[in-house]
Structure formats: C-alpha cells, structure tokens
Design a protein around this motif. Structure first.
Motif, PDB file in Angstrom:
ATOM      1  N   MET A   1       0.839  -1.199   0.000  1.00 17.38           N
ATOM      2  CA  MET A   1       0.000   0.000   0.000  1.00 17.38           C
ATOM      3  C   MET A   1       0.884   1.264   0.000  1.00 17.38           C
ATOM      4  O   MET A   1       1.783   1.378   0.810  1.00 17.38           O
ATOM      5  CB  MET A   1      -0.887  -0.022   1.242  1.00 17.38           C
ATOM      6  N   THR A   2       0.630   2.152  -0.932  1.00 18.41           N
ATOM      7  CA  THR A   2       1.466   3.349  -1.047  1.00 18.41           C
ATOM      8  C   THR A   2       1.062   4.374   0.013  1.00 18.41           C
ATOM      9  O   THR A   2       0.037   4.240   0.685  1.00 18.41           O
ATOM     10  CB  THR A   2       1.292   3.977  -2.438  1.00 18.41           C
ATOM     11  N   THR A   3       1.915   5.378   0.122  1.00 23.17           N
ATOM     12  CA  THR A   3       1.646   6.423   1.113  1.00 23.17           C
ATOM     13  C   THR A   3       0.348   7.154   0.805  1.00 23.17           C
ATOM     14  O   THR A   3      -0.433   7.462   1.696  1.00 23.17           O
ATOM     15  CB  THR A   3       2.809   7.448   1.107  1.00 23.17           C
ATOM     16  N   ASN A   4       0.118   7.386  -0.506  1.00 23.52           N
ATOM     17  CA  ASN A   4      -1.114   8.077  -0.892  1.00 23.52           C
ATOM     18  C   ASN A   4      -2.349   7.281  -0.512  1.00 23.52           C
ATOM     19  O   ASN A   4      -3.338   7.842  -0.043  1.00 23.52           O
ATOM     20  CB  ASN A   4      -1.129   8.312  -2.408  1.00 23.52           C
ATOM     21  N   ASP A   5      -2.272   5.974  -0.746  1.00 24.64           N
ATOM     22  CA  ASP A   5      -3.423   5.140  -0.380  1.00 24.64           C
ATOM     23  C   ASP A   5      -3.671   5.191   1.121  1.00 24.64           C
ATOM     24  O   ASP A   5      -4.808   5.234   1.585  1.00 24.64           O
ATOM     25  CB  ASP A   5      -3.172   3.693  -0.813  1.00 24.64           C
ATOM     26  N   GLU A   6      -2.552   5.150   1.872  1.00 25.47           N
ATOM     27  CA  GLU A   6      -2.694   5.223   3.334  1.00 25.47           C
ATOM     28  C   GLU A   6      -3.374   6.533   3.740  1.00 25.47           C
ATOM     29  O   GLU A   6      -4.253   6.563   4.596  1.00 25.47           O
ATOM     30  CB  GLU A   6      -1.312   5.136   3.999  1.00 25.47           C
ATOM     31  N   HIS A   7      -2.935   7.615   3.105  1.00 21.31           N
ATOM     32  CA  HIS A   7      -3.522   8.920   3.418  1.00 21.31           C
ATOM     33  C   HIS A   7      -4.994   8.956   3.067  1.00 21.31           C
ATOM     34  O   HIS A   7      -5.814   9.442   3.844  1.00 21.31           O
ATOM     35  CB  HIS A   7      -2.788  10.025   2.649  1.00 21.31           C
ATOM     36  N   ASN A   8      -5.305   8.407   1.909  1.00 18.05           N
ATOM     37  CA  ASN A   8      -6.710   8.404   1.494  1.00 18.05           C
ATOM     38  C   ASN A   8      -7.566   7.596   2.461  1.00 18.05           C
ATOM     39  O   ASN A   8      -8.684   7.984   2.790  1.00 18.05           O
ATOM     40  CB  ASN A   8      -6.843   7.837   0.082  1.00 18.05           C
ATOM     41  N   ARG A   9      -7.010   6.481   2.884  1.00 13.28           N
ATOM     42  CA  ARG A   9      -7.759   5.620   3.812  1.00 13.28           C
ATOM     43  C   ARG A   9      -7.958   6.342   5.149  1.00 13.28           C
ATOM     44  O   ARG A   9      -9.051   6.320   5.730  1.00 13.28           O
ATOM     45  CB  ARG A   9      -6.962   4.322   4.018  1.00 13.28           C
ATOM     46  N   PHE A  10      -6.898   6.988   5.574  1.00 12.69           N
ATOM     47  CA  PHE A  10      -6.960   7.765   6.815  1.00 12.69           C
ATOM     48  C   PHE A  10      -8.035   8.861   6.704  1.00 12.69           C
ATOM     49  O   PHE A  10      -8.894   9.010   7.573  1.00 12.69           O
ATOM     50  CB  PHE A  10      -5.576   8.392   7.052  1.00 12.69           C
ATOM     51  N   ASP A  11      -8.013   9.598   5.585  1.00 17.00           N
ATOM     52  CA  ASP A  11      -8.976  10.686   5.385  1.00 17.00           C
ATOM     53  C   ASP A  11     -10.402  10.158   5.282  1.00 17.00           C
ATOM     54  O   ASP A  11     -11.327  10.713   5.882  1.00 17.00           O
ATOM     55  CB  ASP A  11      -8.646  11.465   4.105  1.00 17.00           C
ATOM     56  N   ASP A  12     -10.557   9.066   4.521  1.00 15.79           N
ATOM     57  CA  ASP A  12     -11.907   8.515   4.348  1.00 15.79           C
ATOM     58  C   ASP A  12     -12.493   8.056   5.679  1.00 15.79           C
ATOM     59  O   ASP A  12     -13.685   8.242   5.939  1.00 15.79           O
ATOM     60  CB  ASP A  12     -11.867   7.319   3.375  1.00 15.79           C
ATOM     61  N   THR A  13     -11.626   7.439   6.479  1.00  8.41           N
ATOM     62  CA  THR A  13     -12.112   6.973   7.778  1.00  8.41           C
ATOM     63  C   THR A  13     -12.611   8.143   8.611  1.00  8.41           C
ATOM     64  O   THR A  13     -13.696   8.091   9.193  1.00  8.41           O
ATOM     65  CB  THR A  13     -10.965   6.263   8.554  1.00  8.41           C
ATOM     66  N   PHE A  14     -11.843   9.197   8.629  1.00  8.72           N
ATOM     67  CA  PHE A  14     -12.264  10.388   9.375  1.00  8.72           C
ATOM     68  C   PHE A  14     -13.584  10.915   8.822  1.00  8.72           C
ATOM     69  O   PHE A  14     -14.514  11.212   9.561  1.00  8.72           O
ATOM     70  CB  PHE A  14     -11.185  11.482   9.277  1.00  8.72           C
ATOM     71  N   ARG A  15     -13.616  11.037   7.479  1.00 13.26           N
ATOM     72  CA  ARG A  15     -14.794  11.637   6.839  1.00 13.26           C
ATOM     73  C   ARG A  15     -16.048  10.818   7.128  1.00 13.26           C
ATOM     74  O   ARG A  15     -17.062  11.344   7.567  1.00 13.26           O
ATOM     75  CB  ARG A  15     -14.566  11.730   5.323  1.00 13.26           C
ATOM     76  N   GLN A  16     -15.918   9.524   6.914  1.00 13.52           N
ATOM     77  CA  GLN A  16     -17.109   8.676   7.057  1.00 13.52           C
ATOM     78  C   GLN A  16     -17.600   8.638   8.507  1.00 13.52           C
ATOM     79  O   GLN A  16     -18.794   8.768   8.774  1.00 13.52           O
ATOM     80  CB  GLN A  16     -16.789   7.254   6.587  1.00 13.52           C
ATOM     81  N   ARG A  17     -16.664   8.523   9.416  1.00 12.30           N
ATOM     82  CA  ARG A  17     -17.095   8.347  10.810  1.00 12.30           C
ATOM     83  C   ARG A  17     -17.624   9.659  11.396  1.00 12.30           C
ATOM     84  O   ARG A  17     -18.564   9.652  12.179  1.00 12.30           O
ATOM     85  CB  ARG A  17     -15.928   7.805  11.641  1.00 12.30           C
ATOM     86  N   ILE A  18     -17.039  10.747  10.993  1.00 13.74           N
ATOM     87  CA  ILE A  18     -17.531  12.020  11.539  1.00 13.74           C
ATOM     88  C   ILE A  18     -18.824  12.444  10.846  1.00 13.74           C
ATOM     89  O   ILE A  18     -19.714  13.000  11.484  1.00 13.74           O
ATOM     90  CB  ILE A  18     -16.436  13.100  11.438  1.00 13.74           C
ATOM     91  N   GLU A  19     -18.922  12.166   9.584  1.00 15.52           N
ATOM     92  CA  GLU A  19     -20.174  12.534   8.892  1.00 15.52           C
ATOM     93  C   GLU A  19     -21.360  11.750   9.426  1.00 15.52           C
ATOM     94  O   GLU A  19     -22.506  12.183   9.283  1.00 15.52           O
ATOM     95  CB  GLU A  19     -20.025  12.324   7.382  1.00 15.52           C
TER      96      GLU A  19
END
Lengths: 488, 156
Positions: free
Chosen positions: A1-19
């Motif tokens: 998994m690349t760094t970008n994918d990790e970042h995207n996963r990190f961001d998506d998790t935040f977005r989905q759980r907070i939304e």
C-alpha cells in the motif's frame, strides 16, 4: 500500500465516521425553507414586475395621448356636415341681437325728458343751479336744455295730462319708431319700465339729467355674441413639440439611515460639495397651458474629500479570494489586487488615504408635468418685444448609477505606496424620486425661449442595496436652459 | 450543520454561535439563492464560510506555535488501524484540538473536498504551505490516536 493510499484511507475513515455524527435536517423543514426562499424570490420578482408594469402603463398612456393628439389635430379639416350646424347657430345669433336692440330703447327715454320741460315752459334746472350755486361749465348747457328737446317736433306734448309719469309712459311708446317693427319692442316698453327709467330724472338733480347723454357708452355684450366668438385654431403636432437643453448646479445632501450596528463601519464623507446637471428634455403640449416632458439627465454628485483621513483595511474573502474592500456609504469598492506588490494574504493589511473628492454619477430620466399659470406679452414703447411665462411643474424621476470615481493613495505593509483610482463600486442601486420646480420663461426669438427654474429633487429609494444602511440623496438647485419649438 | 461548525472550533459553544450566525446570514440572503446546485450544499457552503471568517479573525490573536514544539510531547507509533478503535466523538475532539491553521486545511481538504490550490486561495497561503499543513495535521492526528490507544491499553 502506497503512502497516498494510506492517506486516502486515513482521510476517508475520518470523513465517514464524523459525517455519521451529522443529523440531516428533516426533509419537511428543508422543503419549507426552500419554499420560503422561492416565495421570497417570487415576491421580489413580482414587485419588480409591478414597477415595470407601471412604467409600461405610463409610456403607453404617453404614446397613446400623443397618437390621439396627432390624429385629432391633423384630421381637423372641415368636412361637409359641420357647416350645417354652424348655420343654425347663426340664426340663433340673430334672435339675440334683436334683444340687444330692445335694451338700447331705454337710452332714448331721457331725450323725451327734455320735451317735458318745454311743455311746462319752465326750466327746473335753472332753479336747481341757482339754489346750489354750482360753477359747473356744463351749467350753460343745462340752461339751454329746453331748446334742445323743444326741437323735437315728433313729441306729442299737448295731449297728455298733468301727471308727468303718465305722459312719459305713453310717449315712450311712440319714441321708438325704429323698433315698432320688432315684435319684441312693444311688450318690453311697458309703462312700469318707463316709469322706472324716468325716476332718476326727478330724484338725482342735475346729474340725473346729464347722465342719459352718456348712456350710449353703456357696455353691454349679449351672451349670444360671446358664445359665437370663434375659438382658437387647433395646434398642430409640430406646434406642440419642443426640445430643451439645460444645465444647472444643485446643493445636495444625503440622508443616511443606518439600520444595523454594522453600518457604522462604512466610511465616506456624507457631505456633498457640489452637484452638476446636464440634460435634454422633450415636451409635448397637452393643452395650451399643460405640458408633459420626458428627459435624460447626467448628474454628478461630488462628495467632499475626507481631508487625507487614513483607513486601515483588512482583506475579506470575495469569490474565494482574499481582497481588500473599501466600504463606503455609496457602495463597496474593491482595491485592484493586480496593482499591489503581491497577492493579498488574509494576514496582510493596507492603509487607504482619500486623496480627492468622491464622484458618483447617475443618469436620470425625469417625467414632468408643467402648467403655465401666467402668460403676458411684454411691451416697450407700444411694441411687443417678448412673452413672459410663469409656470410650475411636478413629476418623478428614475435614476440609474453610471459611474463612481475615488482617487486614493495606498500604503502597503512592505513600505510601498502608490496612487490608484477606485471605480468598480458594488452595491449601488437605481433610485426613484420626485421633483418640484417653478420657473420663468422668456421668448428670445420666434421659436427659442430661455428659461430658468429653481427645483427640488428627492429620492424615496436608496442609492445602495444589500448593505446595512440606506442612502437617500436630495437636492435643491437652479437650472437654466434654452427651449426650441418645432413650430410656433 | 452543528458538526460542520464544530470541526472548525475547539469549544462546542463557539460552534453553536457560528451556527446561529450562519443561519442569520442564510435567512438574510435567502433572496440571493439562485437555484444552482442543491439547497443543502448552499447552506453548508455558508456555514463553512462563516467558520473560515471566524478562523481568520481569531488566527491573528493566537500565539505562534511551531510544529517541532507540537511534536515534542508526542511519541511515534506505527500502528495503522488504531483509528478504527476510536469512536466518532473522540475523532471530532482530536480535530478540534488541532492548531487552527492545520485544522482549517484538514477540514477543507478532507471534508469539503477542496484542492490545495483552492485551499491556498481561500486561506491566503501558499499551495506548498497547504500541503505541508495537511501532512502535519495527519501526523499530529495519528500520534494523538496512538497516545489515546496507549492510554486505553491495560497496564501489564
């Protein structure tokens, strides 16, 4: 998994759980707000349409009036049927003229009074003159009075009784030979009326005797003659039209109404130093005294300089761009970012200094009704030299902002300073208002008039919109111009 | 919308104030809505703008904090899935505790979906600064999550 994918996963998790924390509003509430919004916009559009309808109605009335006037006065050529009616009127005039002659009959009565003196062979005037000791130069005439009526051989003096009133009454009927053919003469000359005519002779003294000789100057105008007076010829369309060019200076002021506390953060001098007007207007005479005119005016309000007052400006987000905005009571002006040494950041600030007067230009369309309440020719040495007219006018106007200009000096935080002109003012708004004026018009040549009029203008809508304040200009001024009549 | 406002401030009462201010602005400008895009999106945009204005007003009054100082009290962790074990309220709190500049960039990038160029324009910063702020925000969040995880582990 690349760094970008990790970042995207990190961001998506935040977005989905907070939304998931967000509670969406009830659809019915959102629909209600949306419906209110549409209703508000509809009401605003309806209001604008109402104004447009009013303007369109006025224009249609004006155009319709012009059309009717044009058709009416251009088709005023005599046709076959009207002369028949005129002939009938002529006959009526004849009847009234006969009545006029009947009236003049009373004038003849005093002539008979002289005959009465000759019959009695005594002169009552002489006694009266002696007792009153008058030195009137007419006294000789008075003494000679018996000779004059005595020459009247047609007067039947011997057949009458001792009663003066009776004699006068009877004789008066014979004294109107010219009127005997008139059917109206006899009934009019009744004994009672004769008696009434003679009474002054016996009660007024000498003056009463002389008055009848001046009676022929009696001014009596039969109603039929007045009615038959020909009316003024109709005006052609060209005679109704006139064009005026004018200029003027006004003393103006602005009425600022600050509805919210934020309004006090808006700058700008509220004193107008001068207002100049240039305009042209076209007038149409509706009647001989009433005229409607529509014009176009260019008006410049010049606001006084703030005497080099310096204002510190902070950037604001306009269209997602940090921008310096100069907020004035006449609208908001954006400081051109391209003239700054670097694009403005939210942490930057600049100082703005007023260097010159603030000029706000408006184009105005006035619609005015004018009434000429006094019009006289002016004579000199018996010769007419000009016409003088006094008039009053009232109406409304629509003004739309044309331009604004403010020269400023800007000081950047890095020490650089430069001059620029702010022209792109926002939040300006068209204005509606009313005006009153009174004026004097003097004819210079056959088709050219000079006029001068004091006037008052006031707006009842604000010259700025979507701001926490409202600005209403008003002015009193003096205008003068030249008026050209297309035909006179 | 309260959650939107909460992401940009530290305290809940501040978020409520911003929400109220946002709705006042919304109702005053209802006539300017041009039916382009969704109504909800328009409301959300107004709320975000209000929050950014608040951010710009407050950022000047805050003390300057360097990133190094922030890193000092955080120990590094490489546990990637710790985030899954933390509930949403805690995640929101972590975002609220971020320094304002990081918080703004993180919110605009992750939640509003703006590009770095757009964020730079909005906040008046450089594009590079936006990128580095986002990286720093992520790193700070990761470490805070790790610390939370350490505190939650039972002491052996």
């Amino acid at each position: 998994m690349t760094t970008n994918d990790e970042h995207n996963r990190f961001d998506d998790t935040f977005r989905q759980r907070i939304e998931r924390l967000e509670l969406p509003p009830l659809p019915i509430n959102l629909d209600r707000v949306r419906a209110d919004t549409l209703a508000l916009q509809l009401a605003k559009a309806t209001q604008q349409i109402r104004w447009l309808r009013g303007i369109a109605g006025l224009l249609l009335l004006l155009i319709g009036g012009l059309g009717i006037g044009y058709q009416h006065y251009n088709s005023a050529i005599p046709i076959a049927s009207p002369p028949t009616k005129l002939a009938t009127l002529t006959k009526l005039d004849t009847v009234y003229l006969t009545r006029y002659i009947t009236r003049t009959e009373k004038v003849i009565v005093p002539v008979y009074a002289g005959a009465h003196w000759s019959k009695n062979d005594s002169n009552p005037d002489a006694d009266i003159l002696n007792t009153r000791n008058l030195t009137n130069p007419n006294s000789n005439l008075a003494q000679n009075l018996p000779q004059s009526p005595g020459n009247n051989t047609n007067t039947p003096t011997t057949d009458e009784g001792n009663s003066t009133g009776t004699a006068l009454g009877k004789t008066a009927q014979r004294m109107v030979p010219e009127d005997e053919n008139s059917p109206n003469a006899q009934p009019e000359a009744s004994p009672n009326s004769q008696q009434a005519a003679v009474e002054p002779l016996t009660s007024r003294g000498i003056k009463g005797y002389f008055t009848p000789r001046t009676i022929p100057a009696i001014r009596y105008k039969p109603a039929a003659l007045a009615a038959s007076k020909s009316s003024a010829p109709p005006m052609t369309m060209a005679q109704r039209l006139s064009v005026s060019v004018y200029t003027g200076k006004e003393r103006s002021s602005v009425d600022i109404r600050r509805d919210q506390i934020d309004a006090f953060s808006y700058n700008g001098n509220e004193r107008i130093s001068s207002t100049s007007v240039y305009g042209i207007r076209m007038g149409v005479k509706l009647t001989r005294k009433l005229r409607v005119s529509v014009g176009y005016e260019d008006i410049d309000y010049t606001f006084e300089s703030l005497n080099s007052q310096k204002l510190k400006l902070k950037p604001e987000l306009i269209d997602s761009q940090p921008t310096f905005v100069y907020r004035s009571i006449f609208g908001s002006a954006i400081v051109p970012s391209q003239e700054l040494s670097k694009p403005p950041l939210l942490t930057d600030d600049i100082v703005l200094e007023n260097e010159d007067n603030h000029v706000a230009g408006y184009n105005r369309i006035p619609v005015t009704f004018r009434y000429d309440f006094w019009n006289r020719p002016i004579h000199r040495k018996g010769r007419k030299i000009t016409d003088l007219t006094l008039y009053g006018s009232a109406g409304g106007f629509y003004g739309t902002p044309s331009h604004q200009k403010l020269n400023v000096e800007l000081y950047e935080s890095n020490g650089r300073d430069f001059y620029t002109t702010l022209t792109n003012f926002r939040n300006t708004s068209p204005i509606w208002g009313w005006n009153l004026s009174a004026g004097v018009e003097l004819r210079l040549a056959k088709k050219i008039d000079f006029w001068i009029e004091p006037s008052y203008h006031s707006s009842f809508t604000s010259m700025v919109s979507d701001l926490p304040l409202r600005t209403f200009p008003r002015s009193i001024g003096l205008r003068f111009g030249l008026q050209y009549h297309l035909s006179k | 919308m309260l959650v939107v406002c909460s992401r940009y401030v530290r305290v809940q009462s501040e978020a409520e104030d911003l929400l109220q201010e946002g709705f006042i602005k919304l109702f005053r400008n209802l006539h300017t809505y041009r039916s382009e895009g969704s109504f909800e999106g328009w409301i959300r945009r107004i709320m975000v703008n209000i929050c950014l204005q608040h951010f710009k007003q407050t950022i000047q009054n805050l003390p300057h904090i360097t990133v190094d100082k922030l890193y000092e009290d955080l120990s590094f962790t490489d546990e990637p899935d710790i985030i899954e074990m933390i509930n949403a309220e805690q995640l929101l709190t972590l975002i609220q505790e971020l320094p304002p500049a990081y918080k703004a960039v993180f919110n605009l990038y992750v939640f509003e979906g703006l590009k770095h160029r757009e964020i730079a324009e909005q906040l008046g910063i450089g594009e590079g600064t936006s990128k580095s702020n986002l990286q720093d925000a992520r790193r700070l969040l990761q470490r805070k999550i790790a610390r939370l995880n350490q505190e939650a582990k039972p002491i052996r």
